[in-house]
Design a protein around this motif. Structure first.
Motif, PDB file in Angstrom:
ATOM      1  N   UNK A  62       2.091  79.176 -56.973  1.00 45.85           N
ATOM      2  CA  UNK A  62       1.202  78.035 -57.292  1.00 45.85           C
ATOM      3  C   UNK A  62       1.804  77.141 -58.382  1.00 45.85           C
ATOM      4  N   UNK A  63       3.078  77.333 -58.690  1.00 44.91           N
ATOM      5  CA  UNK A  63       3.740  76.532 -59.711  1.00 44.91           C
ATOM      6  C   UNK A  63       3.592  75.038 -59.376  1.00 44.91           C
ATOM      7  N   UNK A  86       9.051  78.084 -50.304  1.00 45.01           N
ATOM      8  CA  UNK A  86       8.822  76.740 -49.761  1.00 45.01           C
ATOM      9  C   UNK A  86       7.917  76.776 -48.526  1.00 45.01           C
ATOM     10  N   UNK A  87       8.032  77.844 -47.738  1.00 47.34           N
ATOM     11  CA  UNK A  87       7.124  77.992 -46.586  1.00 47.34           C
ATOM     12  C   UNK A  87       5.686  78.148 -47.086  1.00 47.34           C
ATOM     13  N   UNK A  88       5.505  78.896 -48.166  1.00 42.52           N
ATOM     14  CA  UNK A  88       4.148  79.056 -48.727  1.00 42.52           C
ATOM     15  C   UNK A  88       3.621  77.740 -49.290  1.00 42.52           C
ATOM     16  N   UNK A  89       4.507  76.921 -49.878  1.00 39.66           N
ATOM     17  CA  UNK A  89       4.050  75.616 -50.380  1.00 39.66           C
ATOM     18  C   UNK A  89       3.396  74.819 -49.249  1.00 39.66           C
ATOM     19  N   UNK A  90       4.031  74.785 -48.074  1.00 41.14           N
ATOM     20  CA  UNK A  90       3.471  74.031 -46.941  1.00 41.14           C
ATOM     21  C   UNK A  90       2.117  74.603 -46.523  1.00 41.14           C
ATOM     22  N   UNK A  91       2.026  75.926 -46.506  1.00 36.51           N
ATOM     23  CA  UNK A  91       0.752  76.566 -46.131  1.00 36.51           C
ATOM     24  C   UNK A  91      -0.353  76.249 -47.139  1.00 36.51           C
ATOM     25  N   UNK A 104      -6.471  80.419 -54.082  1.00 37.55           N
ATOM     26  CA  UNK A 104      -6.336  81.876 -53.977  1.00 37.55           C
ATOM     27  C   UNK A 104      -7.161  82.405 -52.805  1.00 37.55           C
ATOM     28  N   UNK A 105      -8.404  81.901 -52.701  1.00 38.26           N
ATOM     29  CA  UNK A 105      -9.289  82.393 -51.634  1.00 38.26           C
ATOM     30  C   UNK A 105      -8.674  82.148 -50.262  1.00 38.26           C
ATOM     31  N   UNK A 106      -7.965  81.036 -50.100  1.00 37.04           N
ATOM     32  CA  UNK A 106      -7.432  80.686 -48.778  1.00 37.04           C
ATOM     33  C   UNK A 106      -6.027  81.230 -48.512  1.00 37.04           C
TER      34      UNK A 106
END
Ligand code: ZN
Length: 469
Positions: free
Chosen positions: A105-106, A457-462, A126-128
């Motif tokens: 979450x930076x 970076x994949x998590x950033x998009x999600x 966080x919930x999502x």
């Protein structure tokens, strides 16, 4: 001439008390795994000895000998030699407060106060998004960043802490890892009963691990009820596990607790029997002199997070006052989402400067004190000072070897000044934790940096998509 040689040898051998320092005894050479040779040893022992042209010998997970290079090398037969000539060897840095998976979450949202930041961004994100895979990916990202910056121990509180322990163990990083317990449903546990049974399983599983200290982590006095806090204290006593908790982070928290319980946070926690030598309290910003005395008398460790507190405008913790009373206060970054990195060098620099500015006294929190908070005093805060925090025979072999010849460190006059005010995380060259090399000449040996970046970076998009829904 011979007399002079004997005298010189005598001076060399006994120039560093106490007796743990190497004594030449060629007849009994010790076989050791690693010899770190040359370089300046910043021991952070009781005398804060600094040894020029020093050496440290490691056998297994611990330090067996240290002293002058010539003397130590005469006494050991090493399997491996790491040349640290011209560099500085420091105890591994200790980050006393993190939420390591939040590295993902930076930069998700900045420039907000704590309540808006938490309720509008962090809790919904966080919930999502938070599940075990997310926690593992965020942990690997945080661990890689910490190793690169010379951090060898961290104290964490988050969800799926068992997965965090597993990733830390694989990466070879030491952690006091607390499973978060909070009075609303979260990613891993939906009820207090579920959270308590998760915590008990987690603590039992990791209890005697050489790297991981499993802990309980009630979120804060305003998010966990009195009954639940008392039950957590009882479990901590029964399982001999530390308790990590946020305490008195904001003025609002202090005022709300006062309204609800008639006492300020530290006093309230003390009255319900919550505070003891197993407690690690993060922030302790809004506390009184009397509450500093309570922290000291109960043996509570404190985690000071200057950059996170500044970024969220939470206030300034009374650190000079805590140091004057010898409270075990260490330094922490907090999660990367409120910092936005896990860099202990910045934290030392900021701690030293923040308290000078705030008090109007440039003498408070000097460089040596800031470095002490990031090492041996941080170890005290985590109740691990018998094992880590200084370079002493018998202690665990946790080190960073640091370059001191970068432009921004040149010229070099004073060791603590150079370390605290000039050195950057990128100056850390090699890192050893529990006797294991985890970074050598800036190459990470236990983590795959490219894979970590691709995952992050994949998590950033999600995350971006999830917040639009
Ligand atoms: Zn925190």
């Amino acid at each position: 001439m011979d007399k002079l040689k004997v005298l010189l040898a005598f001076l060399l051998l006994f120039s560093f008390a106490p007796s743990e320092f190497a004594e030449a005894n060629p007849a009994r050479k010790m076989r050791v795994d690693i010899l770190i040779s040359g370089g300046t040893l910043v021991t952070m022992n009781a005398h804060h000895d600094v040894i020029e042209d020093g050496a440290v010998a490691i056998e297994g997970d611990h330090i067996v000998m240290l002293g002058k290079r010539g003397t130590v090398s005469m006494n050991v037969i090493p399997k491996r030699v790491i040349n640290a000539a011209g560099k500085v060897i420091i105890p591994g840095l200790i980050n006393t407060h993190t939420h390591v998976p939040m590295s993902l979450f930076r930069g998700i949202s900045d420039d907000l106060d704590l309540q808006d930041w938490l309720t509008k961004y962090i809790f919904p994100a966080e919930a999502k998004n938070v599940n075990e895979q997310f926690v593992r990916a965020g942990t690997r990202l945080g661990l890689a960043e910490m190793i690169r910056g010379g951090t060898t121990t961290y104290c964490d509180m988050y969800y799926f802490e068992d997965a965090i322990a597993d990733e830390s163990k694989k990466a070879g990083v030491r952690g006091v890892l607390g499973e978060t317990i909070i009075d609303f449903p979260v990613a891993d546990n939906k009820t207090n009963a579920e959270a308590m049974s998760y915590a008990e399983r987690f603590i039992t599983k990791w209890h005697n691990d050489p790297l991981i200290v499993p802990a309980l982590a009630p979120h804060a006095p305003y998010t966990v009820s009195t009954d639940h806090l008392k039950a957590i204290r009882a479990m901590s006593d029964r399982l001999d596990a530390p308790v990590v908790i946020h305490v008195a982070e904001t003025k609002k928290e202090r005022d709300d607790i006062k309204k609800q319980y008639g006492d300020t946070p530290v006093t309230y926690l003390d009255k319900i029997g919550f505070l003891n030598y197993r407690t690690i309290a993060a922030h302790t910003v809004w506390i009184t002199d009397k509450e500093i005395d309570i922290l000291k008398s109960r043996g509570v460790g404190a985690a000071h997070n200057p950059q996170s507190n500044m970024k969220l405008a939470s206030g300034v913790a009374p650190v000079p006052e805590m140091l004057a009373k010898d409270v075990a206060v260490g330094l922490g970054t907090d999660g990367a989402a409120s910092n936005n990195d896990l860099d202990m060098w910045e934290e030392m620099d900021t701690a030293a400067k923040l308290h000078k500015e705030f008090s109007g006294d440039p003498k408070v929190v000097n460089a040596e004190q800031a470095f002490e908070m990031a090492t041996i005093r941080g170890a005290r805060a985590l109740h691990l000072d018998q094992l880590i925090g200084s370079i002493e025979a018998g202690k665990r072999a946790d080190f960073a070897i640091v370059d001191v010849d970068s432009l921004h460190q040149t010229p070099f006059f004073n060791i603590y000044s150079a370390l605290v005010y000039s050195t950057k995380a990128s100056d850390v060259r090699s890192v050893i934790i529990d006797g294991r090399l985890v970074m050598l000449d800036r190459r990470l040996l236990t983590l795959n940096e490219n894979a970590i970046k691709i995952d992050a970076n994949a998590y950033r998009d999600k995350i971006i998509k999830s917040l639009k829904n």
